[in-house]
Design an enzyme around this catalytic site. Structure first.
Site, PDB file in Angstrom:
ATOM      1  N   GLU A 200       0.841  -1.201   0.000  1.00 47.97           N
ATOM      2  CA  GLU A 200       0.000   0.000   0.000  1.00 47.97           C
ATOM      3  C   GLU A 200       0.867   1.238   0.000  1.00 47.97           C
ATOM      4  O   GLU A 200       1.993   1.222   0.487  1.00 47.97           O
ATOM      5  CB  GLU A 200      -0.847   0.050   1.295  1.00 47.97           C
ATOM      6  CG  GLU A 200      -1.940  -0.965   1.356  1.00 47.97           C
ATOM      7  CD  GLU A 200      -2.817  -0.825   2.589  1.00 47.97           C
ATOM      8  OE1 GLU A 200      -2.421  -0.136   3.556  1.00 47.97           O
ATOM      9  OE2 GLU A 200      -3.909  -1.420   2.567  1.00 47.97           O
ATOM     10  N   HIS A 208      -6.172   6.782  13.740  1.00 53.76           N
ATOM     11  CA  HIS A 208      -6.903   5.509  13.742  1.00 53.76           C
ATOM     12  C   HIS A 208      -8.296   5.810  14.274  1.00 53.76           C
ATOM     13  O   HIS A 208      -8.468   6.088  15.453  1.00 53.76           O
ATOM     14  CB  HIS A 208      -6.175   4.495  14.640  1.00 53.76           C
ATOM     15  CG  HIS A 208      -6.963   3.232  14.920  1.00 53.76           C
ATOM     16  ND1 HIS A 208      -6.380   1.988  14.957  1.00 53.76           N
ATOM     17  CD2 HIS A 208      -8.275   3.028  15.161  1.00 53.76           C
ATOM     18  CE1 HIS A 208      -7.309   1.079  15.213  1.00 53.76           C
ATOM     19  NE2 HIS A 208      -8.460   1.687  15.359  1.00 53.76           N
ATOM     20  N   ASN A 290     -12.810  -5.887  12.725  1.00 54.69           N
ATOM     21  CA  ASN A 290     -12.752  -6.746  13.910  1.00 54.69           C
ATOM     22  C   ASN A 290     -14.112  -7.378  14.116  1.00 54.69           C
ATOM     23  O   ASN A 290     -15.116  -6.680  14.230  1.00 54.69           O
ATOM     24  CB  ASN A 290     -12.370  -5.942  15.147  1.00 54.69           C
ATOM     25  CG  ASN A 290     -10.992  -5.323  15.000  1.00 54.69           C
ATOM     26  OD1 ASN A 290     -10.067  -5.958  14.515  1.00 54.69           O
ATOM     27  ND2 ASN A 290     -10.867  -4.071  15.382  1.00 54.69           N
ATOM     28  N   ARG A 292     -15.536  -8.901  16.627  1.00 59.72           N
ATOM     29  CA  ARG A 292     -15.717  -9.204  18.056  1.00 59.72           C
ATOM     30  C   ARG A 292     -16.147  -7.938  18.778  1.00 59.72           C
ATOM     31  O   ARG A 292     -16.105  -6.847  18.218  1.00 59.72           O
ATOM     32  CB  ARG A 292     -14.381  -9.662  18.642  1.00 59.72           C
ATOM     33  CG  ARG A 292     -13.310  -8.580  18.503  1.00 59.72           C
ATOM     34  CD  ARG A 292     -12.065  -8.797  19.334  1.00 59.72           C
ATOM     35  NE  ARG A 292     -11.242  -7.612  19.361  1.00 59.72           N
ATOM     36  CZ  ARG A 292     -10.367  -7.254  18.417  1.00 59.72           C
ATOM     37  NH1 ARG A 292     -10.198  -8.012  17.344  1.00 59.72           N
ATOM     38  NH2 ARG A 292      -9.667  -6.142  18.527  1.00 59.72           N
ATOM     39  N   VAL A 295     -12.343  -4.022  23.400  1.00 60.32           N
ATOM     40  CA  VAL A 295     -12.021  -3.490  24.730  1.00 60.32           C
ATOM     41  C   VAL A 295     -12.721  -2.146  24.948  1.00 60.32           C
ATOM     42  O   VAL A 295     -13.326  -1.906  26.002  1.00 60.32           O
ATOM     43  CB  VAL A 295     -10.486  -3.313  24.877  1.00 60.32           C
ATOM     44  CG1 VAL A 295     -10.143  -2.594  26.181  1.00 60.32           C
ATOM     45  CG2 VAL A 295      -9.764  -4.653  24.798  1.00 60.32           C
ATOM     46  N   ARG A 336      -6.969   3.088  29.628  1.00 59.52           N
ATOM     47  CA  ARG A 336      -6.691   1.697  29.991  1.00 59.52           C
ATOM     48  C   ARG A 336      -5.648   1.685  31.095  1.00 59.52           C
ATOM     49  O   ARG A 336      -4.533   2.194  30.906  1.00 59.52           O
ATOM     50  CB  ARG A 336      -6.149   0.925  28.789  1.00 59.52           C
ATOM     51  CG  ARG A 336      -7.141   0.800  27.660  1.00 59.52           C
ATOM     52  CD  ARG A 336      -6.614  -0.179  26.633  1.00 59.52           C
ATOM     53  NE  ARG A 336      -7.476  -0.203  25.457  1.00 59.52           N
ATOM     54  CZ  ARG A 336      -7.415  -1.140  24.513  1.00 59.52           C
ATOM     55  NH1 ARG A 336      -6.510  -2.102  24.607  1.00 59.52           N
ATOM     56  NH2 ARG A 336      -8.226  -1.104  23.475  1.00 59.52           N
TER      57      ARG A 336
HETATM   58  C1  MV4 Z   1      -0.768   1.674   7.684  1.00 56.24           C
HETATM   59  C2  MV4 Z   1      -0.141   2.858   8.117  1.00 56.24           C
HETATM   60  C3  MV4 Z   1       0.158   3.814   7.165  1.00 56.24           C
HETATM   61  N1  MV4 Z   1      -0.129   3.585   5.862  1.00 56.24           N
HETATM   62  N2  MV4 Z   1      -1.035   1.507   6.378  1.00 56.24           N
HETATM   63  C4  MV4 Z   1      -0.556  -0.637  11.871  1.00 56.24           C
HETATM   64  C5  MV4 Z   1      -1.220  -1.898  12.293  1.00 56.24           C
HETATM   65  C6  MV4 Z   1      -1.924  -2.419  11.115  1.00 56.24           C
HETATM   66  N3  MV4 Z   1      -3.196  -2.917  11.481  1.00 56.24           N
HETATM   67  C7  MV4 Z   1      -2.005  -1.290  10.161  1.00 56.24           C
HETATM   68  N4  MV4 Z   1      -1.102  -0.273  10.616  1.00 56.24           N
HETATM   69  C8  MV4 Z   1      -0.786   0.793   9.857  1.00 56.24           C
HETATM   70  N5  MV4 Z   1      -1.084   0.693   8.533  1.00 56.24           N
HETATM   71  C9  MV4 Z   1      -0.707   2.441   5.493  1.00 56.24           C
HETATM   72  N6  MV4 Z   1      -0.967   2.246   4.189  1.00 56.24           N
HETATM   73  C10 MV4 Z   1       0.131   3.002   9.474  1.00 56.24           C
HETATM   74  C11 MV4 Z   1      -0.180   1.968  10.362  1.00 56.24           C
HETATM   75  C12 MV4 Z   1       0.148   2.210  11.742  1.00 56.24           C
HETATM   76  C13 MV4 Z   1      -0.851   2.385  12.707  1.00 56.24           C
HETATM   77  C14 MV4 Z   1      -2.211   2.312  12.397  1.00 56.24           C
HETATM   78  C15 MV4 Z   1      -3.173   2.472  13.338  1.00 56.24           C
HETATM   79  C16 MV4 Z   1      -2.811   2.741  14.652  1.00 56.24           C
HETATM   80  C17 MV4 Z   1      -1.485   2.822  15.007  1.00 56.24           C
HETATM   81  C18 MV4 Z   1      -0.500   2.641  14.053  1.00 56.24           C
HETATM   82  C19 MV4 Z   1       0.843   2.719  14.399  1.00 56.24           C
HETATM   83  C20 MV4 Z   1       1.809   2.540  13.446  1.00 56.24           C
HETATM   84  C21 MV4 Z   1       1.462   2.272  12.122  1.00 56.24           C
END
Ligand code: MV4
Length: 445
Positions: A200, A208, A290, A292, A295, A336
């Site tokens: 990606e 997030h 998710n 489920r 938390v 938390r």
């Molecule tokens: C990403 C991103 C930036 N760009 N994808 C981290 C866990 C996984 N579920 C997906 N993640 C990420 N994907 C793209 N294309 C940055 C992260 C990421 C992140 C995402 C959500 C919450 C915290 C994070 C911490 C570091 C990186």
């Protein structure tokens, strides 16, 4: 309606499910490992069955023992909570085969959403925004090179079996690609036994933000607005809030619509969460689903006045929902509280709690299984409490949190309470000015 639910979990979430089940007139069965014999979920359930020794793989992940406990006690449903077997397709299937209702997703849905590349393709086809990148899995390093050239650096290599950051690599320029490809694949193969990779465009400093949804057995899906979970450390959430300080009503409606589309695309039944990455321009992209209860579900419950566990149990029993969406009427924040030493890299701090004074008062909710004299076993997750404050405005919710944290006394072990106290006084947090990078620069001292 179910007559008896077995809760295949421990700690605060086991208690949380027992509370709602009892309010609904449903009997409960606790299961526990020998390390948890003095736990509150064992005390408050109508019946309790020991399912093995402390190690999770021998107890809370021991499918045969849990099914036996359900059969011995005549439970007609199993609530898996979060973690453990909550997103285990095999367990969902075995419950089905034994005529026990699994209060969660079907084996097919779990499998589809557990494979991140497949989940992404499904969502893209359903019209949910996804991050530009490879179409499905990368067949070779050469293909990775081609895709990266097309979408432009920086890119992110992701393991299809991943989640929680394992098997994930940021690649800033072409000469780093080969190394990232090799190391991510090796890591994924070792961790998941699956080295499938997709690519990606890298979204820099995203937020997030996730949308809570619920679907019934008749194809109706509602969204219950968002939770901002950007304050994380090493992929562990520390604080969540709703509404998101970054949200607008327009974005909420767009993300809510996308989340409902996502759930409908897989005929989703039950409660679930669609996680999105949101960039600084408020573009949002599907990240994961998710299947489920999570938390952080209580903050949603508090701002829309809705018992998510109750509704989860009802839809599992075949009760229809209205299909209307819910919008936050209040502001809620969750901290938390983990048994961890923040001065030593958040190292786990199990042991016996000598003093426990819970905060209370208006707008304060504490979900915990801890008490004075309780010994936190070293075998499980270090989260021991969720402190939630609810108020009309974000500012008041923060003020309440600050006050509640100062009232909260836990002696005998180290906890993350001092971290949360600092956070509540941080100017950027107070401004709502934070992304998933926040903790990288947060000063603990
Ligand atoms: C990403 C991103 C930036 N760009 N994808 C981290 C866990 C996984 N579920 C997906 N993640 C990420 N994907 C793209 N294309 C940055 C992260 C990421 C992140 C995402 C959500 C919450 C915290 C994070 C911490 C570091 C990186």
């Amino acid at each position: 309606m179910f007559k008896k639910i077995l809760i295949a979990n421990r700690g605060e979430i086991a208690l949380r499910v027992i509370r709602t089940a009892h309010e609904m007139g449903i009997k409960t069965v606790a299961v526990y490992s020998t390390a948890d014999k003095d736990s509150l979920h064992v005390r408050f359930a109508d019946e309790a069955v020991c399912i093995g020794p402390p190690a999770s793989k021998d107890s809370y992940l021991n499918i045969a023992n849990i099914i036996s406990a359900a059969e011995i006690t005549n439970a007609d449903a199993i609530h898996p909570g979060y973690g453990f077997l909550s997103e285990n397709a095999k367990f969902s299937k075995i419950c089905q085969e034994h005529g026990i209702k699994f209060i969660g997703a079907t084996p097919e849905q779990i499998e589809k959403m557990g494979d991140k590349s497949m989940a992404k393709t499904t969502m893209k086809e359903a019209g949910v925004p996804t991050v530009p990148g490879s179409e499905g899995l990368l067949g070779s390093l050469e293909e990775a090179r081609k895709v990266a050239k097309k979408i432009k650096y920086p890119v992110m290599m992701k393991a299809t079996a991943g989640g929680g950051g394992k098997g994930m690599r940021i690649v800033w320029k072409e000469d780093e690609l080969e190394q990232a490809w090799e190391s991510a694949r090796t890591e994924a193969a070792a961790a998941f036994g699956n080295d499938g990779m997709y690519m990606e465009k890298f979204i820099e400093e995203p937020r997030h933000i996730e949308i809570q949804i619920i679907g019934d057995q008749f194809g109706k899906v509602s969204h219950l607005s968002e939770r901002d979970c950007s304050i994380q450390r090493r992929h562990q959430k520390l604080v969540e809030e709703t509404p998101s300080p970054f949200m607008t009503q327009e974005l909420r409606d767009e993300m809510g619509d996308a989340a409902v589309k996502a759930a409908k695309a897989v005929n989703y039944e039950g409660v679930g969460t669609i996680e999105f990455l949101v960039d600084k321009h408020r573009n949002f992209y599907f990240m994961e689903m998710n299947t489920r209860i999570q938390v952080e579900h209580p903050i949603t419950e508090e701002v829309i006045d809705y018992d998510l566990i109750r509704e989860q149990i009802k839809v599992a029993a075949g009760v229809p929902i209205s299909g209307k969406n819910y919008y936050p009427q209040m502001h809620a924040i969750e901290c938390r509280i983990n048994a961890e030493d923040i001065e030593n890299n958040f190292r786990p701090s199990p042991g016996t709690i000598t003093t426990f004074h819970a905060p209370g008062g208006h707008g304060v909710r504490l979900d915990t299984h801890a008490y004075a004299g309780y010994t936190i076993p070293p075998n499980y997750d270090s989260m021991i409490a969720k402190l939630i404050t609810i108020a009309q405005t974000r500012e008041e919710a923060i003020a309440k949190m600050r006050r509640a944290l100062h009232e909260f006394v836990i002696d005998g072990i180290k906890t993350t309470i001092p971290f949360h106290k600092k956070l509540m006084d941080d100017p950027d947090f107070i401004e709502g000015n934070y992304t998933t990078k926040f903790m990288e620069s947060f000063k603990l001292t």
